[in-house]
Motif scaffolding. Structure first.
Motif, PDB file in Angstrom:
ATOM      1  N   TYR A 126       0.783  -1.047  -0.045  1.00  0.00           N
ATOM      2  CA  TYR A 126      -0.030  -0.123  -0.180  1.00  0.00           C
ATOM      3  C   TYR A 126       0.819   1.268  -0.073  1.00  0.00           C
ATOM      4  CZ  TYR A 126      -2.922   3.640   1.532  1.00  0.00           C
ATOM      5  OH  TYR A 126      -3.548   5.021   2.006  1.00  0.00           O
ATOM      6  N   THR A 127       1.923   1.228   0.690  1.00  0.00           N
ATOM      7  CA  THR A 127       2.778   2.477   1.012  1.00  0.00           C
ATOM      8  C   THR A 127       3.442   2.624  -0.323  1.00  0.00           C
ATOM      9  OG1 THR A 127       3.366   1.874   3.163  1.00  0.00           O
ATOM     10  CG2 THR A 127       4.483   3.532   2.312  1.00  0.00           C
ATOM     11  N   VAL A 128       3.882   1.710  -0.814  1.00  0.00           N
ATOM     12  CA  VAL A 128       4.631   1.988  -2.163  1.00  0.00           C
ATOM     13  C   VAL A 128       3.822   2.270  -3.277  1.00  0.00           C
ATOM     14  CG1 VAL A 128       6.219   0.622  -3.684  1.00  0.00           C
ATOM     15  CG2 VAL A 128       6.272  -0.041  -1.535  1.00  0.00           C
ATOM     16  N   ALA A 129       2.779   1.577  -3.283  1.00  0.00           N
ATOM     17  CA  ALA A 129       1.567   2.001  -4.386  1.00  0.00           C
ATOM     18  C   ALA A 129       0.971   3.424  -4.132  1.00  0.00           C
ATOM     19  CB  ALA A 129       0.192   1.249  -4.097  1.00  0.00           C
ATOM     20  N   LYS A 130       0.893   3.964  -2.767  1.00  0.00           N
ATOM     21  CA  LYS A 130       0.600   5.449  -2.265  1.00  0.00           C
ATOM     22  C   LYS A 130       1.650   6.286  -2.863  1.00  0.00           C
ATOM     23  CE  LYS A 130      -2.482   7.870  -0.480  1.00  0.00           C
ATOM     24  NZ  LYS A 130      -3.934   7.927  -0.819  1.00  0.00           N
ATOM     25  N   ALA A 131       2.940   5.759  -3.032  1.00  0.00           N
ATOM     26  CA  ALA A 131       4.001   6.816  -3.436  1.00  0.00           C
ATOM     27  C   ALA A 131       4.087   6.724  -4.890  1.00  0.00           C
ATOM     28  CB  ALA A 131       5.255   6.295  -3.089  1.00  0.00           C
ATOM     29  N   GLY A 132       3.164   6.385  -5.708  1.00  0.00           N
ATOM     30  CA  GLY A 132       3.047   5.837  -7.113  1.00  0.00           C
ATOM     31  C   GLY A 132       4.190   5.295  -7.621  1.00  0.00           C
ATOM     32  N   LEU A 133       4.842   4.364  -6.973  1.00  0.00           N
ATOM     33  CA  LEU A 133       5.946   3.543  -7.525  1.00  0.00           C
ATOM     34  C   LEU A 133       5.437   2.244  -8.039  1.00  0.00           C
ATOM     35  CD1 LEU A 133       8.319   4.303  -4.777  1.00  0.00           C
ATOM     36  CD2 LEU A 133       7.850   5.606  -6.731  1.00  0.00           C
ATOM     37  N   LEU A 134       4.090   1.858  -8.001  1.00  0.00           N
ATOM     38  CA  LEU A 134       3.905   0.618  -8.568  1.00  0.00           C
ATOM     39  C   LEU A 134       2.854   0.787  -9.634  1.00  0.00           C
ATOM     40  CD1 LEU A 134       2.877  -1.673  -5.406  1.00  0.00           C
ATOM     41  CD2 LEU A 134       4.866  -1.593  -6.978  1.00  0.00           C
ATOM     42  N   ASP A 135       2.533   2.049 -10.154  1.00  0.00           N
ATOM     43  CA  ASP A 135       1.629   2.369 -11.493  1.00  0.00           C
ATOM     44  C   ASP A 135       2.409   1.540 -12.434  1.00  0.00           C
ATOM     45  OD1 ASP A 135       0.363   3.878  -9.880  1.00  0.00           O
ATOM     46  OD2 ASP A 135       0.960   6.083 -10.511  1.00  0.00           O
ATOM     47  N   GLY A 136       1.295   0.659 -13.150  1.00  0.00           N
ATOM     48  CA  GLY A 136       1.613   0.006 -14.429  1.00  0.00           C
ATOM     49  C   GLY A 136       2.389  -1.147 -14.119  1.00  0.00           C
ATOM     50  N   LYS A 137       2.807  -1.420 -12.849  1.00  0.00           N
ATOM     51  CA  LYS A 137       3.644  -2.905 -12.405  1.00  0.00           C
ATOM     52  C   LYS A 137       2.680  -3.897 -11.654  1.00  0.00           C
ATOM     53  CE  LYS A 137       7.856  -0.460 -12.160  1.00  0.00           C
ATOM     54  NZ  LYS A 137       8.467  -1.184 -13.235  1.00  0.00           N
ATOM     55  N   ARG A 138       3.039  -4.987 -11.927  1.00  0.00           N
ATOM     56  CA  ARG A 138       2.390  -6.043 -11.288  1.00  0.00           C
ATOM     57  C   ARG A 138       2.806  -6.140  -9.597  1.00  0.00           C
ATOM     58  NH1 ARG A 138       4.970 -10.394 -12.059  1.00  0.00           N
ATOM     59  NH2 ARG A 138       3.087 -11.861 -11.645  1.00  0.00           N
ATOM     60  N   ALA A 139       1.964  -6.400  -8.692  1.00  0.00           N
ATOM     61  CA  ALA A 139       2.246  -6.318  -7.287  1.00  0.00           C
ATOM     62  C   ALA A 139       1.238  -7.368  -6.729  1.00  0.00           C
ATOM     63  CB  ALA A 139       1.951  -5.038  -6.665  1.00  0.00           C
ATOM     64  N   THR A 140       1.376  -7.461  -5.263  1.00  0.00           N
ATOM     65  CA  THR A 140       0.431  -8.425  -4.606  1.00  0.00           C
ATOM     66  C   THR A 140       0.536  -7.589  -3.340  1.00  0.00           C
ATOM     67  OG1 THR A 140       0.100 -10.616  -3.751  1.00  0.00           O
ATOM     68  CG2 THR A 140       2.297  -9.867  -3.753  1.00  0.00           C
ATOM     69  N   ILE A 141      -0.601  -8.107  -2.352  1.00  0.00           N
ATOM     70  CA  ILE A 141      -0.650  -7.624  -0.919  1.00  0.00           C
ATOM     71  C   ILE A 141      -1.521  -8.735  -0.394  1.00  0.00           C
ATOM     72  CG2 ILE A 141      -2.697  -6.479  -1.357  1.00  0.00           C
ATOM     73  CD1 ILE A 141      -1.684  -4.153   0.520  1.00  0.00           C
ATOM     74  N   HIS A 142      -1.455  -8.989   0.883  1.00  0.00           N
ATOM     75  CA  HIS A 142      -2.258  -9.822   1.826  1.00  0.00           C
ATOM     76  C   HIS A 142      -3.590 -10.063   1.198  1.00  0.00           C
ATOM     77  CE1 HIS A 142      -4.296 -11.710   5.218  1.00  0.00           C
ATOM     78  NE2 HIS A 142      -3.277 -12.402   5.282  1.00  0.00           N
ATOM     79  N   TRP A 143      -4.220 -11.181   1.076  1.00  0.00           N
ATOM     80  CA  TRP A 143      -5.611 -11.348   0.435  1.00  0.00           C
ATOM     81  C   TRP A 143      -6.562 -10.447   1.019  1.00  0.00           C
ATOM     82  CZ3 TRP A 143      -9.157 -13.143   3.550  1.00  0.00           C
ATOM     83  CH2 TRP A 143      -8.924 -13.900   4.661  1.00  0.00           C
ATOM     84  N   GLU A 144      -6.330 -10.086   2.326  1.00  0.00           N
ATOM     85  CA  GLU A 144      -7.541  -9.457   3.063  1.00  0.00           C
ATOM     86  C   GLU A 144      -7.365  -8.089   2.574  1.00  0.00           C
ATOM     87  OE1 GLU A 144      -9.828 -10.009   7.300  1.00  0.00           O
ATOM     88  OE2 GLU A 144      -7.560  -9.288   7.381  1.00  0.00           O
ATOM     89  N   ASN A 145      -6.329  -7.448   2.180  1.00  0.00           N
ATOM     90  CA  ASN A 145      -6.468  -6.191   1.762  1.00  0.00           C
ATOM     91  C   ASN A 145      -6.411  -5.904   0.249  1.00  0.00           C
ATOM     92  OD1 ASN A 145      -4.275  -6.539   4.092  1.00  0.00           O
ATOM     93  ND2 ASN A 145      -5.101  -4.582   4.404  1.00  0.00           N
ATOM     94  N   GLN A 146      -7.034  -6.850  -0.616  1.00  0.00           N
ATOM     95  CA  GLN A 146      -6.872  -6.811  -1.788  1.00  0.00           C
ATOM     96  C   GLN A 146      -8.022  -6.107  -2.403  1.00  0.00           C
ATOM     97  OE1 GLN A 146      -5.992 -10.140  -4.381  1.00  0.00           O
ATOM     98  NE2 GLN A 146      -3.770 -10.315  -3.829  1.00  0.00           N
ATOM     99  N   ASP A 147      -9.220  -6.359  -1.748  1.00  0.00           N
ATOM    100  CA  ASP A 147     -10.290  -5.455  -2.180  1.00  0.00           C
ATOM    101  C   ASP A 147     -10.257  -4.151  -2.185  1.00  0.00           C
ATOM    102  OD1 ASP A 147     -11.929  -7.886  -2.680  1.00  0.00           O
ATOM    103  OD2 ASP A 147     -12.690  -7.913  -0.600  1.00  0.00           O
ATOM    104  N   SER A 148      -9.811  -3.491  -1.153  1.00  0.00           N
ATOM    105  CA  SER A 148      -9.552  -2.223  -0.771  1.00  0.00           C
ATOM    106  C   SER A 148      -8.291  -1.635  -1.786  1.00  0.00           C
ATOM    107  CB  SER A 148      -9.192  -1.822   0.686  1.00  0.00           C
ATOM    108  OG  SER A 148      -8.161  -2.544   1.084  1.00  0.00           O
ATOM    109  N   GLU A 152      -8.545   1.378  -4.652  1.00  0.00           N
ATOM    110  CA  GLU A 152      -8.037   2.725  -4.697  1.00  0.00           C
ATOM    111  C   GLU A 152      -6.560   2.791  -5.642  1.00  0.00           C
ATOM    112  OE1 GLU A 152      -5.535   5.465  -1.265  1.00  0.00           O
ATOM    113  OE2 GLU A 152      -6.748   3.809  -0.687  1.00  0.00           O
ATOM    114  N   PHE A 153      -5.956   1.713  -6.029  1.00  0.00           N
ATOM    115  CA  PHE A 153      -4.920   1.522  -6.880  1.00  0.00           C
ATOM    116  C   PHE A 153      -5.410   0.946  -8.561  1.00  0.00           C
ATOM    117  CE2 PHE A 153      -3.134   1.780  -2.662  1.00  0.00           C
ATOM    118  CZ  PHE A 153      -2.818   2.849  -2.737  1.00  0.00           C
ATOM    119  N   GLU A 154      -6.044   1.651  -9.041  1.00  0.00           N
ATOM    120  CA  GLU A 154      -6.545   1.181 -10.384  1.00  0.00           C
ATOM    121  C   GLU A 154      -5.265   0.794 -11.385  1.00  0.00           C
ATOM    122  OE1 GLU A 154      -9.555   3.674 -11.966  1.00  0.00           O
ATOM    123  OE2 GLU A 154     -11.115   3.269 -10.243  1.00  0.00           O
TER     124      GLU A 154
END
Length: 341
Positions: A126-148, A152-154
């Motif tokens: 989430y933090t890395v994405a919030k900084a805009g550093l995952l835009d256009g890239k593949r990523a993962t996060i804990h399954w429980e946080n995936q919906d939110s 937020e990060f289309e």
């Protein structure tokens, strides 16, 4: 105990120079993910017989940080400038949105511009994405946080993998997934033999790749091995915003609606409609507690045509309304994952 290097391990030719990791520890980070990242580095040094890896612990205040289990860690540095060749691993946990402060975002953006490789462990994607550093890239996060996260990060291509490496950006799903990521890095730096020996030292017998998914299979989760039941549940999970009717679900797996009803009653003690509703409400609760989406938008995202119907169903299942749920947890709970592994 003798060093594992004595086993005659062949290190990849042309030893790379010492590699440094900077662990950015967010407030209330998860210890398991952090330990799963740093311990393989320590053991790799022992296997190789030299300090191939070094690390620093960083944090916003530069002095001390407390993890989610209450243990405190002394920091080596604050948000100081690092070397271009350093690898930054952000360690997240509970209340990651609150822990993602403006100084931390600015630091990550600055170091990314200077060329640092950056990764997020556990909820820190989430933090890395919030900084805009995952835009256009593949990523993962804990399954429980995936919906939110998806809401937020289309621009991020979220996966359900245990870990993801996309260029110089990395992310893990939490828990022991950090071990798998670090074993991959060690294998790339020093060869598979070294990585396998590190895994042996960790008593880690099933090394996962970025092709492995983080959640248990549907049969394992529900405790039932029935192919058609698993297929229907998978369709339900993949169609929360636009629910599929029981008749269409039954037809898609070659059953009658009555047969589908009997299947759910026999194995799950509830109707397909009830089970589907529980899945939708579970996602709704995650969105209410982890995002600042309006209740109306949460309702729409979970397949409810009207806020009143959503509120009625939510109250029947959770014994409170969506508005009270959010209000009772306060503004901090809106941004708080219920679980952090």
């Amino acid at each position: 105990m003798s060093s594992p290097k004595a086993r005659g391990i062949r290190v990849a030719s042309g030893e790379p120079k010492q590699r440094r990791f900077v662990f950015l520890l967010l407030d209330r980070f998860t210890m398991l993910s952090f330990a799963g990242a740093i311990e393989p580095l320590r053991i790799a040094n022992r296997v190789l017989g030299r300090q191939a890896y070094v690390w620093k612990l960083a944090g916003e205040n530069g002095t001390e940080v407390t993890c989610s289990n209450g243990a405190s860690f002394k920091l080596d540095m604050g948000l100081d400038e690092i070397e271009r060749e350093d690898t930054v691993l952000v360690c997240g946990g509970i209340d990651v949105q609150q822990a993602t402060t403006k100084p931390i975002l600015n630091w990550l953006r600055r170091e990314a511009r200077r060329g640092a490789a950056i990764g997020g462990l556990c909820t820190a994607a989430y933090t890395v994405a919030k900084a805009g550093l995952l835009d256009g890239k593949r990523a993962t996060i804990h399954w429980e946080n995936q919906d939110s996260f998806i809401e937020e990060f289309e621009d991020v291509k979220l996966t359900k993998s245990v870990f993801v490496v996309d260029g110089n950006r990395m992310s893990t799903a939490g828990g022991t997934a950090s071990i798998d990521l670090m074993l991959k890095i060690i294998a790339e730096d020093h060869g598979e033999d070294v990585a396998n020996t590190v895994a042996d030292q960790l008593i880690y017998s099933a090394i996962r790749t970025d092709q492995d998914t983080q959640r248990l299979s549907i049969p394992t989760r529900i405790g039932v091995r029935h192919p058609k039941l698993s297929q229907v549940i998978q369709m339900m999970e993949q169609n929360i915003e636009d629910p599929i009717s029981p008749a269409d679900l039954a037809e898609d797996v070659g059953m009658s609606t009555r047969q589908l009803e009997r299947l759910f009653r026999r194995y799950l003690n509830r109707s397909p409609k009830r089970y589907y509703m529980e899945l939708r409400l579970q996602k709704a609760r995650n969105l209410l507690m982890q995002t600042d989406m309006s209740v109306i938008n949460v309702a729409l995202a979970c397949g409810f045509a009207s806020p009143s119907h959503f509120s009625k169903c939510y109250r029947a299942h959770y014994k409170t309304t969506p508005y009270r749920e959010r209000g009772s947890h306060g503004t901090s709970a809106i941004a708080t994952p219920r679980l952090s592994v």
